[in-house]
Every structure is written in C-alpha cells, then in structure tokens.
Motif scaffolding. Sequence first.
Motif, PDB file in Angstrom:
ATOM      1  N   TRP A   1       0.823  -1.216   0.000  1.00 44.14           N
ATOM      2  CA  TRP A   1       0.000   0.000   0.000  1.00 44.14           C
ATOM      3  C   TRP A   1       0.849   1.255   0.000  1.00 44.14           C
ATOM      4  N   VAL A   2       1.987   1.220   0.656  1.00 42.54           N
ATOM      5  CA  VAL A   2       2.897   2.371   0.620  1.00 42.54           C
ATOM      6  C   VAL A   2       3.451   2.534  -0.796  1.00 42.54           C
ATOM      7  N   ALA A   3       3.804   1.411  -1.423  1.00 40.54           N
ATOM      8  CA  ALA A   3       4.323   1.462  -2.794  1.00 40.54           C
ATOM      9  C   ALA A   3       3.261   2.008  -3.745  1.00 40.54           C
ATOM     10  N   ARG A   4       2.018   1.606  -3.565  1.00 50.72           N
ATOM     11  CA  ARG A   4       0.933   2.111  -4.416  1.00 50.72           C
ATOM     12  C   ARG A   4       0.766   3.618  -4.241  1.00 50.72           C
ATOM     13  N   LEU A   5       0.787   4.067  -2.998  1.00 52.95           N
ATOM     14  CA  LEU A   5       0.636   5.492  -2.726  1.00 52.95           C
ATOM     15  C   LEU A   5       1.786   6.290  -3.346  1.00 52.95           C
ATOM     16  N   LEU A   6       3.012   5.823  -3.158  1.00 52.63           N
ATOM     17  CA  LEU A   6       4.161   6.513  -3.739  1.00 52.63           C
ATOM     18  C   LEU A   6       4.104   6.514  -5.262  1.00 52.63           C
ATOM     19  N   PHE A   7       3.688   5.403  -5.846  1.00 51.35           N
ATOM     20  CA  PHE A   7       3.574   5.302  -7.296  1.00 51.35           C
ATOM     21  C   PHE A   7       2.566   6.319  -7.831  1.00 51.35           C
ATOM     22  N   VAL A   8       1.423   6.411  -7.178  1.00 48.37           N
ATOM     23  CA  VAL A   8       0.393   7.361  -7.609  1.00 48.37           C
ATOM     24  C   VAL A   8       0.879   8.797  -7.428  1.00 48.37           C
ATOM     25  N   LEU A   9       1.496   9.083  -6.295  1.00 47.04           N
ATOM     26  CA  LEU A   9       1.999  10.439  -6.064  1.00 47.04           C
ATOM     27  C   LEU A   9       3.077  10.813  -7.070  1.00 47.04           C
ATOM     28  N   LEU A  10       3.963   9.885  -7.366  1.00 53.83           N
ATOM     29  CA  LEU A  10       5.007  10.136  -8.352  1.00 53.83           C
ATOM     30  C   LEU A  10       4.421  10.367  -9.739  1.00 53.83           C
ATOM     31  N   LEU A  11       3.439   9.580 -10.104  1.00 51.99           N
ATOM     32  CA  LEU A  11       2.840   9.726 -11.422  1.00 51.99           C
ATOM     33  C   LEU A  11       1.983  10.982 -11.543  1.00 51.99           C
ATOM     34  N   MET A  12       1.549  11.535 -10.414  1.00 51.34           N
ATOM     35  CA  MET A  12       0.789  12.781 -10.460  1.00 51.34           C
ATOM     36  C   MET A  12       1.695  13.956 -10.834  1.00 51.34           C
ATOM     37  N   VAL A  13       2.979  13.796 -10.584  1.00 48.33           N
ATOM     38  CA  VAL A  13       3.934  14.841 -10.946  1.00 48.33           C
ATOM     39  C   VAL A  13       4.043  14.946 -12.464  1.00 48.33           C
ATOM     40  N   LEU A  14       3.941  13.809 -13.133  1.00 44.36           N
ATOM     41  CA  LEU A  14       4.000  13.758 -14.591  1.00 44.36           C
ATOM     42  C   LEU A  14       2.634  13.324 -15.121  1.00 44.36           C
ATOM     43  N   PRO A  15       1.717  14.251 -15.321  1.00 36.97           N
ATOM     44  CA  PRO A  15       0.356  13.900 -15.742  1.00 36.97           C
ATOM     45  C   PRO A  15       0.334  13.053 -17.020  1.00 36.97           C
ATOM     46  N   GLY A  16      -0.484  12.014 -16.981  1.00 41.21           N
ATOM     47  CA  GLY A  16      -0.630  11.141 -18.136  1.00 41.21           C
ATOM     48  C   GLY A  16       0.376  10.014 -18.197  1.00 41.21           C
ATOM     49  N   SER A  17       1.433  10.101 -17.390  1.00 42.69           N
ATOM     50  CA  SER A  17       2.469   9.075 -17.458  1.00 42.69           C
ATOM     51  C   SER A  17       1.968   7.725 -16.962  1.00 42.69           C
ATOM     52  N   GLN A  18       0.967   7.726 -16.067  1.00 38.90           N
ATOM     53  CA  GLN A  18       0.448   6.454 -15.572  1.00 38.90           C
ATOM     54  C   GLN A  18      -0.180   5.627 -16.688  1.00 38.90           C
ATOM     55  N   LEU A  19      -0.632   6.290 -17.727  1.00 33.11           N
ATOM     56  CA  LEU A  19      -1.205   5.576 -18.866  1.00 33.11           C
ATOM     57  C   LEU A  19      -0.131   4.870 -19.685  1.00 33.11           C
ATOM     58  N   VAL A  20       1.115   5.250 -19.492  1.00 31.65           N
ATOM     59  CA  VAL A  20       2.225   4.655 -20.230  1.00 31.65           C
ATOM     60  C   VAL A  20       3.064   3.754 -19.328  1.00 31.65           C
ATOM     61  N   VAL A  21       3.423   4.241 -18.137  1.00 34.29           N
ATOM     62  CA  VAL A  21       4.357   3.538 -17.263  1.00 34.29           C
ATOM     63  C   VAL A  21       3.773   2.235 -16.730  1.00 34.29           C
ATOM     64  N   TYR A  22       2.577   2.261 -16.174  1.00 30.36           N
ATOM     65  CA  TYR A  22       1.999   1.069 -15.559  1.00 30.36           C
ATOM     66  C   TYR A  22       1.832  -0.076 -16.563  1.00 30.36           C
ATOM     67  N   PRO A  23       1.237   0.155 -17.741  1.00 32.22           N
ATOM     68  CA  PRO A  23       1.106  -0.956 -18.697  1.00 32.22           C
ATOM     69  C   PRO A  23       2.467  -1.502 -19.172  1.00 32.22           C
TER      70      PRO A  23
END
Length: 70
Positions: free
Chosen positions: A38-60
């Motif tokens: 859960w800490v890793a998930r929170l950090l991942f989301v917070l980090l990806l919020m810094v770079l908008p849209g990156s979660q659509l690329v990085v996670y997959p």
Amino acid sequence: MNDIRGGMRNQGLVRPRDTRVLAGVCAGLGRRFGLSPWVARLLFVLLLMVLPGSQLVVYPILWVLMPNEY
C-alpha cells in the motif's frame, strides 16, 4: 524481451500473486524496495501525479515487462 524479464527476475522485480490489486506492479515494486504494497501504491500514484498522463504509459509497460512470481 526475455532478457529484460530475466534481468528483472534476477533483481527480484516480479509481480507477486498474493498481494495483487490490479496486476501486481506496485506490489512487486514495493517488495523489491522493502515497502508495504500500500505504501508502494501510494508513492507510485503520487510520483505519477507529478507527470500527468504518465500512468497511462508507465503502468502498462511495467505490467508487460515484469514477470510473474512463480
């Protein structure tokens, strides 16, 4: 691609089967770096919020590249 997956497996970067929520990417990252899933998930989301849209690329990409735990 097998070389990349083999390298990730050798470094302990795998997607665990027991603590998955979606694909196990964040749980695998947390396990690799000694964090709770859960800490890793929170950090991942917070980090990806810094770079908008990156979660659509990085996670997959990590989902495809990180091998499953045996």
